[in-house]
Design a protein around this motif. Sequence first.
Motif, PDB file in Angstrom:
ATOM      1  N   GLN A  86      29.176  -8.407 -10.743  1.00  0.00           N
ATOM      2  CA  GLN A  86      27.933  -8.500  -9.971  1.00  0.00           C
ATOM      3  C   GLN A  86      27.309  -7.119  -9.796  1.00  0.00           C
ATOM      4  OE1 GLN A  86      28.289 -10.306  -6.103  1.00  0.00           O
ATOM      5  NE2 GLN A  86      26.153  -9.934  -5.593  1.00  0.00           N
ATOM      6  N   LYS A  87      28.118  -6.144  -9.406  1.00  0.00           N
ATOM      7  CA  LYS A  87      27.613  -4.789  -9.216  1.00  0.00           C
ATOM      8  C   LYS A  87      27.092  -4.225 -10.540  1.00  0.00           C
ATOM      9  CE  LYS A  87      27.568  -2.463  -5.456  1.00  0.00           C
ATOM     10  NZ  LYS A  87      26.488  -2.578  -4.521  1.00  0.00           N
ATOM     11  N   HIS A  88      27.807  -4.515 -11.621  1.00  0.00           N
ATOM     12  CA  HIS A  88      27.392  -4.061 -12.948  1.00  0.00           C
ATOM     13  C   HIS A  88      26.015  -4.629 -13.308  1.00  0.00           C
ATOM     14  CE1 HIS A  88      27.667  -2.773 -17.096  1.00  0.00           C
ATOM     15  NE2 HIS A  88      27.652  -4.017 -17.535  1.00  0.00           N
ATOM     16  N   MET A  89      25.822  -5.910 -13.040  1.00  0.00           N
ATOM     17  CA  MET A  89      24.545  -6.553 -13.353  1.00  0.00           C
ATOM     18  C   MET A  89      23.420  -5.963 -12.493  1.00  0.00           C
ATOM     19  SD  MET A  89      25.224  -8.825 -15.704  1.00  0.00           S
ATOM     20  CE  MET A  89      23.923 -10.008 -15.680  1.00  0.00           C
ATOM     21  N   GLU A  90      23.710  -5.723 -11.212  1.00  0.00           N
ATOM     22  CA  GLU A  90      22.695  -5.223 -10.291  1.00  0.00           C
ATOM     23  C   GLU A  90      22.318  -3.766 -10.558  1.00  0.00           C
ATOM     24  OE1 GLU A  90      24.037  -8.008  -6.494  1.00  0.00           O
ATOM     25  OE2 GLU A  90      24.580  -5.885  -6.529  1.00  0.00           O
ATOM     26  N   ASP A 106      23.541  -8.342 -24.349  1.00  0.00           N
ATOM     27  CA  ASP A 106      24.643  -8.841 -25.178  1.00  0.00           C
ATOM     28  C   ASP A 106      25.983  -8.362 -24.634  1.00  0.00           C
ATOM     29  OD1 ASP A 106      22.914 -10.139 -26.930  1.00  0.00           O
ATOM     30  OD2 ASP A 106      22.765  -8.396 -28.258  1.00  0.00           O
ATOM     31  N   GLU A 107      26.030  -7.100 -24.228  1.00  0.00           N
ATOM     32  CA  GLU A 107      27.261  -6.555 -23.662  1.00  0.00           C
ATOM     33  C   GLU A 107      27.642  -7.323 -22.391  1.00  0.00           C
ATOM     34  OE1 GLU A 107      28.863  -2.217 -22.294  1.00  0.00           O
ATOM     35  OE2 GLU A 107      27.022  -2.943 -21.345  1.00  0.00           O
ATOM     36  N   ALA A 108      26.677  -7.595 -21.535  1.00  0.00           N
ATOM     37  CA  ALA A 108      26.943  -8.316 -20.283  1.00  0.00           C
ATOM     38  C   ALA A 108      27.453  -9.726 -20.567  1.00  0.00           C
ATOM     39  CB  ALA A 108      25.677  -8.358 -19.419  1.00  0.00           C
ATOM     40  N   VAL A 109      26.874 -10.380 -21.554  1.00  0.00           N
ATOM     41  CA  VAL A 109      27.327 -11.735 -21.920  1.00  0.00           C
ATOM     42  C   VAL A 109      28.775 -11.687 -22.393  1.00  0.00           C
ATOM     43  CG1 VAL A 109      27.011 -13.626 -23.571  1.00  0.00           C
ATOM     44  CG2 VAL A 109      25.029 -12.643 -22.400  1.00  0.00           C
ATOM     45  N   GLU A 110      29.114 -10.701 -23.201  1.00  0.00           N
ATOM     46  CA  GLU A 110      30.492 -10.559 -23.681  1.00  0.00           C
ATOM     47  C   GLU A 110      31.449 -10.307 -22.517  1.00  0.00           C
ATOM     48  OE1 GLU A 110      31.682 -11.251 -26.756  1.00  0.00           O
ATOM     49  OE2 GLU A 110      29.612 -11.893 -27.086  1.00  0.00           O
ATOM     50  N   LEU A 111      31.031  -9.519 -21.555  1.00  0.00           N
ATOM     51  CA  LEU A 111      31.872  -9.272 -20.385  1.00  0.00           C
ATOM     52  C   LEU A 111      32.085 -10.556 -19.590  1.00  0.00           C
ATOM     53  CD1 LEU A 111      30.372  -5.860 -19.217  1.00  0.00           C
ATOM     54  CD2 LEU A 111      32.666  -6.244 -20.168  1.00  0.00           C
TER      55      LEU A 111
END
Length: 116
Positions: A86-90, A106-111
């Motif tokens: 969540q913090k990473h996305m924000e 794409d990186e976020a989806v893989e995570l």
Amino acid sequence: MADGNTTNQQKRDEMTGGGDGCGCHQKSTPRGEKELKALKNRLNRMAGQLNGIGKMLDENRYCGEVLTQVAAVESALQSFGYLILQKHMETCVVEEIQKGNLAVVDEAVELMKKLK
């Protein structure tokens, strides 16, 4: 690519400092003192739970009791991962998108897939 198109993987490699994993470029996420303390406290509790499971094994405790503790650690770790995500996305993802770096999606989806 020879035709001038950049693939998503190439964009990710550029974003992470290359695909060779040389460690020449390391990303970091600055965290406030309060946030860092809270995350470390959660991590320490999970480590304590894991140590407790080890003691349960030493004591030959009932399998059901051990499995209950395993489930508790898994749940705590999952929750911890979602907090970090969540913090990473924000922060990180939003900042990269604002810079025009859409490969971060794409990186976020893989995570997210890794956390399933």
